[in-house]
Design an enzyme around this catalytic site. Structure first.
Site, PDB file in Angstrom:
ATOM      1  N   SER A 231      59.705   9.765  64.777  1.00 39.59           N
ATOM      2  CA  SER A 231      59.518   9.523  63.340  1.00 39.59           C
ATOM      3  C   SER A 231      59.224   8.058  63.042  1.00 39.59           C
ATOM      4  CB  SER A 231      60.772   9.955  62.582  1.00 39.59           C
ATOM      5  OG  SER A 231      61.022  11.317  62.817  1.00 39.59           O
TER       6      SER A 231
ATOM      7  N   GLU B  69      54.184   7.725  74.713  1.00 41.30           N
ATOM      8  CA  GLU B  69      55.233   8.735  74.511  1.00 41.30           C
ATOM      9  C   GLU B  69      55.380   9.520  75.809  1.00 41.30           C
ATOM     10  OE1 GLU B  69      57.585   9.801  72.097  1.00 41.30           O
ATOM     11  OE2 GLU B  69      58.020  11.010  73.869  1.00 41.30           O
TER      12      GLU B  69
ATOM     13  N   CYS C 178      63.180  14.584  65.926  1.00 46.73           N
ATOM     14  CA  CYS C 178      63.216  15.350  64.683  1.00 46.73           C
ATOM     15  C   CYS C 178      62.293  16.559  64.734  1.00 46.73           C
ATOM     16  CB  CYS C 178      62.849  14.443  63.507  1.00 46.73           C
ATOM     17  SG  CYS C 178      62.768  15.345  61.957  1.00 46.73           S
TER      18      CYS C 178
ATOM     19  N   CYS D  83      65.798  18.040  63.719  1.00 50.97           N
ATOM     20  CA  CYS D  83      65.801  18.511  62.314  1.00 50.97           C
ATOM     21  C   CYS D  83      64.939  19.747  62.060  1.00 50.97           C
ATOM     22  CB  CYS D  83      65.294  17.421  61.378  1.00 50.97           C
ATOM     23  SG  CYS D  83      65.566  15.745  61.905  1.00 50.97           S
TER      24      CYS D  83
ATOM     25  N   LYS E  33      65.828  22.976  64.112  1.00 49.62           N
ATOM     26  CA  LYS E  33      67.200  23.316  63.669  1.00 49.62           C
ATOM     27  C   LYS E  33      67.180  23.971  62.295  1.00 49.62           C
ATOM     28  CE  LYS E  33      69.163  20.971  61.049  1.00 49.62           C
ATOM     29  NZ  LYS E  33      69.766  19.670  61.302  1.00 49.62           N
ATOM     30  N   LYS E  34      66.434  23.362  61.352  1.00 51.59           N
ATOM     31  CA  LYS E  34      66.410  23.905  59.990  1.00 51.59           C
ATOM     32  C   LYS E  34      65.807  25.310  59.997  1.00 51.59           C
ATOM     33  CE  LYS E  34      67.008  23.502  55.478  1.00 51.59           C
ATOM     34  NZ  LYS E  34      66.422  22.614  54.500  1.00 51.59           N
TER      35      LYS E  34
ATOM     36  N   TYR F 208      50.905  15.717  64.326  1.00 52.99           N
ATOM     37  CA  TYR F 208      51.301  14.318  64.547  1.00 52.99           C
ATOM     38  C   TYR F 208      50.263  13.609  65.418  1.00 52.99           C
ATOM     39  CZ  TYR F 208      55.817  14.009  62.271  1.00 52.99           C
ATOM     40  OH  TYR F 208      56.800  13.938  61.320  1.00 52.99           O
TER      41      TYR F 208
ATOM     42  N   GLY G 129      82.564  18.986  70.437  1.00 49.40           N
ATOM     43  CA  GLY G 129      82.258  17.984  69.412  1.00 49.40           C
ATOM     44  C   GLY G 129      82.556  18.555  68.034  1.00 49.40           C
TER      45      GLY G 129
ATOM     46  N   TYR H 183      77.832  16.601  63.329  1.00 51.15           N
ATOM     47  CA  TYR H 183      76.694  17.302  62.716  1.00 51.15           C
ATOM     48  C   TYR H 183      76.242  18.501  63.559  1.00 51.15           C
ATOM     49  CZ  TYR H 183      75.453  13.390  59.555  1.00 51.15           C
ATOM     50  OH  TYR H 183      75.413  12.448  58.574  1.00 51.15           O
TER      51      TYR H 183
ATOM     52  N   ASN I 295      78.758  21.471  64.097  1.00 52.19           N
ATOM     53  CA  ASN I 295      78.980  22.339  62.933  1.00 52.19           C
ATOM     54  C   ASN I 295      77.717  23.100  62.532  1.00 52.19           C
ATOM     55  OD1 ASN I 295      81.846  22.113  61.783  1.00 52.19           O
ATOM     56  ND2 ASN I 295      81.321  20.027  62.410  1.00 52.19           N
ATOM     57  N   GLU I 296      76.565  22.461  62.698  1.00 49.16           N
ATOM     58  CA  GLU I 296      75.328  23.166  62.351  1.00 49.16           C
ATOM     59  C   GLU I 296      75.087  24.332  63.315  1.00 49.16           C
ATOM     60  OE1 GLU I 296      72.335  20.073  62.091  1.00 49.16           O
ATOM     61  OE2 GLU I 296      72.944  19.567  60.040  1.00 49.16           O
TER      62      GLU I 296
ATOM     63  N   HIS J 199      71.377  26.020  32.540  1.00 48.27           N
ATOM     64  CA  HIS J 199      72.239  27.178  32.724  1.00 48.27           C
ATOM     65  C   HIS J 199      71.428  28.449  32.922  1.00 48.27           C
ATOM     66  CE1 HIS J 199      75.944  29.443  32.289  1.00 48.27           C
ATOM     67  NE2 HIS J 199      75.323  30.250  31.465  1.00 48.27           N
TER      68      HIS J 199
ATOM     69  N   GLU K 202      74.449  22.653  37.458  1.00 49.48           N
ATOM     70  CA  GLU K 202      74.951  22.256  36.140  1.00 49.48           C
ATOM     71  C   GLU K 202      76.393  21.743  36.224  1.00 49.48           C
ATOM     72  OE1 GLU K 202      75.592  25.383  33.148  1.00 49.48           O
ATOM     73  OE2 GLU K 202      75.549  26.866  34.748  1.00 49.48           O
TER      74      GLU K 202
HETATM   75  P1  NDP Z   1      78.244  13.091  65.714  1.00 44.83           P
HETATM   76  O1  NDP Z   1      78.361  11.638  65.827  1.00 44.83           O
HETATM   77  O2  NDP Z   1      77.961  13.713  64.399  1.00 44.83           O
HETATM   78  O3  NDP Z   1      79.585  13.768  66.254  1.00 44.83           O
HETATM   79  C1  NDP Z   1      80.020  13.519  67.555  1.00 44.83           C
HETATM   80  C2  NDP Z   1      81.251  14.335  67.816  1.00 44.83           C
HETATM   81  O4  NDP Z   1      81.539  14.262  69.201  1.00 44.83           O
HETATM   82  C3  NDP Z   1      82.463  13.847  67.079  1.00 44.83           C
HETATM   83  O5  NDP Z   1      83.262  14.940  66.728  1.00 44.83           O
HETATM   84  C4  NDP Z   1      83.156  12.964  68.113  1.00 44.83           C
HETATM   85  O6  NDP Z   1      84.546  12.922  67.955  1.00 44.83           O
HETATM   86  C5  NDP Z   1      82.841  13.718  69.400  1.00 44.83           C
HETATM   87  N1  NDP Z   1      82.793  12.848  70.574  1.00 44.83           N
HETATM   88  C6  NDP Z   1      82.222  11.631  70.670  1.00 44.83           C
HETATM   89  N2  NDP Z   1      82.365  11.150  71.919  1.00 44.83           N
HETATM   90  C7  NDP Z   1      83.031  12.082  72.612  1.00 44.83           C
HETATM   91  C8  NDP Z   1      83.507  12.157  73.944  1.00 44.83           C
HETATM   92  N3  NDP Z   1      83.300  11.172  74.830  1.00 44.83           N
HETATM   93  N4  NDP Z   1      84.166  13.284  74.317  1.00 44.83           N
HETATM   94  C9  NDP Z   1      84.367  14.281  73.441  1.00 44.83           C
HETATM   95  N5  NDP Z   1      83.959  14.263  72.170  1.00 44.83           N
HETATM   96  C10 NDP Z   1      83.300  13.174  71.765  1.00 44.83           C
HETATM   97  O7  NDP Z   1      77.167  13.505  66.834  1.00 44.83           O
HETATM   98  P2  NDP Z   1      76.223  14.769  67.042  1.00 44.83           P
HETATM   99  O8  NDP Z   1      76.015  14.834  68.494  1.00 44.83           O
HETATM  100  O9  NDP Z   1      76.737  15.954  66.321  1.00 44.83           O
HETATM  101  O10 NDP Z   1      74.884  14.294  66.326  1.00 44.83           O
HETATM  102  C11 NDP Z   1      74.261  13.081  66.748  1.00 44.83           C
HETATM  103  C12 NDP Z   1      73.646  12.364  65.587  1.00 44.83           C
HETATM  104  O11 NDP Z   1      72.456  13.022  65.206  1.00 44.83           O
HETATM  105  C13 NDP Z   1      74.506  12.335  64.321  1.00 44.83           C
HETATM  106  O12 NDP Z   1      75.368  11.245  64.312  1.00 44.83           O
HETATM  107  C14 NDP Z   1      73.488  12.258  63.228  1.00 44.83           C
HETATM  108  O13 NDP Z   1      73.214  10.931  62.961  1.00 44.83           O
HETATM  109  C15 NDP Z   1      72.265  12.946  63.816  1.00 44.83           C
HETATM  110  N6  NDP Z   1      72.138  14.316  63.268  1.00 44.83           N
HETATM  111  C16 NDP Z   1      71.923  14.454  61.940  1.00 44.83           C
HETATM  112  C17 NDP Z   1      71.798  15.708  61.375  1.00 44.83           C
HETATM  113  C18 NDP Z   1      71.580  15.840  59.919  1.00 44.83           C
HETATM  114  O14 NDP Z   1      71.213  14.845  59.279  1.00 44.83           O
HETATM  115  N7  NDP Z   1      71.810  17.006  59.309  1.00 44.83           N
HETATM  116  C19 NDP Z   1      71.869  16.917  62.191  1.00 44.83           C
HETATM  117  C20 NDP Z   1      72.119  16.648  63.576  1.00 44.83           C
HETATM  118  C21 NDP Z   1      72.249  15.397  64.089  1.00 44.83           C
HETATM  119  P3  NDP Z   1      85.270  11.809  67.071  1.00 44.83           P
HETATM  120  O15 NDP Z   1      85.125  12.225  65.647  1.00 44.83           O
HETATM  121  O16 NDP Z   1      86.662  11.870  67.579  1.00 44.83           O
HETATM  122  O17 NDP Z   1      84.586  10.507  67.376  1.00 44.83           O
END
Ligand code: NDP
Length: 448
Positions: free
Chosen positions: A15, A35, A43, A48, A51-52, A99, A175, A178, A181-182, A437, A442
């Protein structure tokens, strides 16, 4: 004409790199970009966008179920992973082509190969060819971080998850951020048994606590299992291919797939940056100033490789600002205040500005407004899932300094509301706006 082969050599066509390349070229610069994977970067190719599309695909599970309450006679439906996967990958191919065309139409030379830096104004391609450029832009993004533990090579990351041969019946996701959970939401909607395993006891660190709690509660109600304070010990592969995940403080879990989503690290390994004196931080990120310039004046960096805010629209802004400043005669700084963000979970989260905790720390006195409601559509569908909107207001100025939302379409609503927060509007401005409404949005102008 300068003595250099190019005015700008960009490493990484994601990007940030593509935006910088094409804008610099439109300002008249002679630009090349290298590249090593695919044009479009994380992305477009493995983030992104695909995923979306999976999120959309997954949400049909709820829509199909709820449609019956709206009078539709829906037969039992089955989901075919291969169809969705292949359609998504085909769309990714199409976008990659677009792209490439953008670079081509701006007369940017594309080298589909790895490039490394061998001097402040020199790069080397994988075939050994060396090229010079007045300026070099590092836009190599990030790469999934996989913590070291025995059997970690049996796990996949977000790079591989879009290519799975089959939908796993059971998946363990390491983990709590993001990606975890997604993808927990996506696989759960497809019918997989999902277990999120987190080293700590917090999901989505950085988001407002009440919103995180709501997602946790809804995710658990939907059937997603959570194991907290359970760092990975090992993954063992059984003869039948099943993976056994051993954790601290927990019974082992069996699954067909293990997805590690433990953050992303800046992609600087082996790029040759330290050798020419470019300062990197402890995570390997290129240290840059507000103009995206590194400690070596001819070398700049934008996007995830600088580990500022790891979001696509931020990388795009940085690429644009770099090109406008350096080649367009329009010095531009990126404004990092009030950057909106979203988590495309089920339901999704949208947020901008300060959380309640941050605002209390920074401003002292704040007013908090919340709206905790069941979307009309969910009521008729019999879906017991409540949305939560939260507004954080600076007591001294009445300014809305934070908006945090979880519920259907929250990111779509939040993007519009973020304009108001960015503009510094007050709670009184929100109150003065007549409600639209019936809508969920709202609630933003009806908070008492
Ligand atoms: P995140 O930073 O969101 O979450 C990382 C998770 O991994 C946290 O729960 C963290 O725990 C845990 N963690 C970190 N290091 C370790 C380790 N050594 N061992 C075990 N657990 C660990 O990272 P993601 O990989 O989910 O996503 C990467 C990035 O990509 C995001 O930060 C975001 O910027 C981007 N992204 C954005 C999206 C969006 O905008 N919708 C969607 C997907 C990705 P703790 O909390 O304890 O540090």
């Amino acid at each position: 004409m300068s003595d250099f082969d190019y005015d700008l050599f960009v490493i990484g066509a994601g990007s940030g790199g593509v935006r910088a390349s094409r804008v610099a070229a439109s300002h008249g610069a002679r630009v090349a970009v290298a590249e090593e994977h695919r044009v479009g970067g994380t992305c477009v190719i493995r983030g992104c966008v695909p995923k979306k599309l999976l999120v959309y695909g997954a949400h049909f599970a709820e829509d199909i179920h709820d449609a019956r309450k709206f009078g539709w006679d829906v037969p039992d439906c089955t989901f075919n992973w291969d169809v969705l996967r292949d359609n998504v990958l085909a769309e990714v191919d199409r976008l990659e082509g677009l792209y490439g065309q953008t670079l081509d139409s701006h007369k940017v030379t594309l080298f589909k190969t790895r490039a490394t830096v061998v001097g402040p104004q020199k790069v080397r391609l994988a075939d050994g060819k060396e090229l010079t450029a007045e300026r070099i832009l590092i836009a190599t993004g990030g790469w999934p971080h996989v913590p070291e533990f025995p059997g970690s090579d049996h796990a996949i990351t977000s790079n591989e998850v879009f290519h799975l041969d089959a939908l796993p019946k059971r998946i363990v996701i390491a983990g709590g951020g993001y990606i975890a959970n997604e993808f927990a939401g996506i696989f759960n909607e497809f019918g997989s048994k999902v277990t999120i395993v987190n080293r700590g006891d917090t999901i989505l660190r950085g988001y407002d606590e009440q919103i995180r709690d709501r997602l946790l509660q809804i995710s658990m109600t939907k059937g997603i299992d959570f194991k907290f304070n359970a760092p990975f010990q090992s993954i063992e592969k059984q003869e039948d291919g099943t993976l056994t995940v051993h954790l601290e403080n927990c019974e082992p879990i069996e699954a067909e797939a293990v997805l590690v989503a433990a953050g992303r690290v800046p992609n600087t390994k082996g790029l040759g940056l330290e050798e020419i004196g470019v300062a990197l931080d402890e995570k390997g990120a290129v240290v840059v100033d507000a103009t995206n310039q590194s400690s070596v004046p001819s070398l700049y960096a934008v996007g995830d490789v600088t580990n500022r805010i790891q979001l696509t629209p931020v990388a795009i802004r940085e690429g644009q600002a770099f090109a406008d400043s350096v080649f367009g005669g329009k010095p531009t700084l990126v404004d990092y205040a009030n950057v909106p963000s979203a988590v495309f979970s089920h339901p999704p989260i949208g947020a901008v500005g300060m959380t309640e905790a941050e605002a209390r720390n920074r401003l002292g006195s704040v007013r908090i407004y919340t709206s905790d409601f069941r979307a009309m559509k969910n009521v008729l569908a019999g879906r017991n899932e409540r949305a939560l909107y939260k507004m954080v207001v600076n007591e001294a100025t009445d300014q809305v300094v934070g908006l945090h939302m979880i519920g259907p379409d929250a990111p779509e609503i939040l993007q519009a509301a973020a304009v108001a927060v960015k503009a510094g509007l007050t709670k009184a401005d929100f109150d003065a706006t007549v409600a639209l409404h019936p809508s969920m949005a709202e609630e933003l102008v009806l908070m008492k």
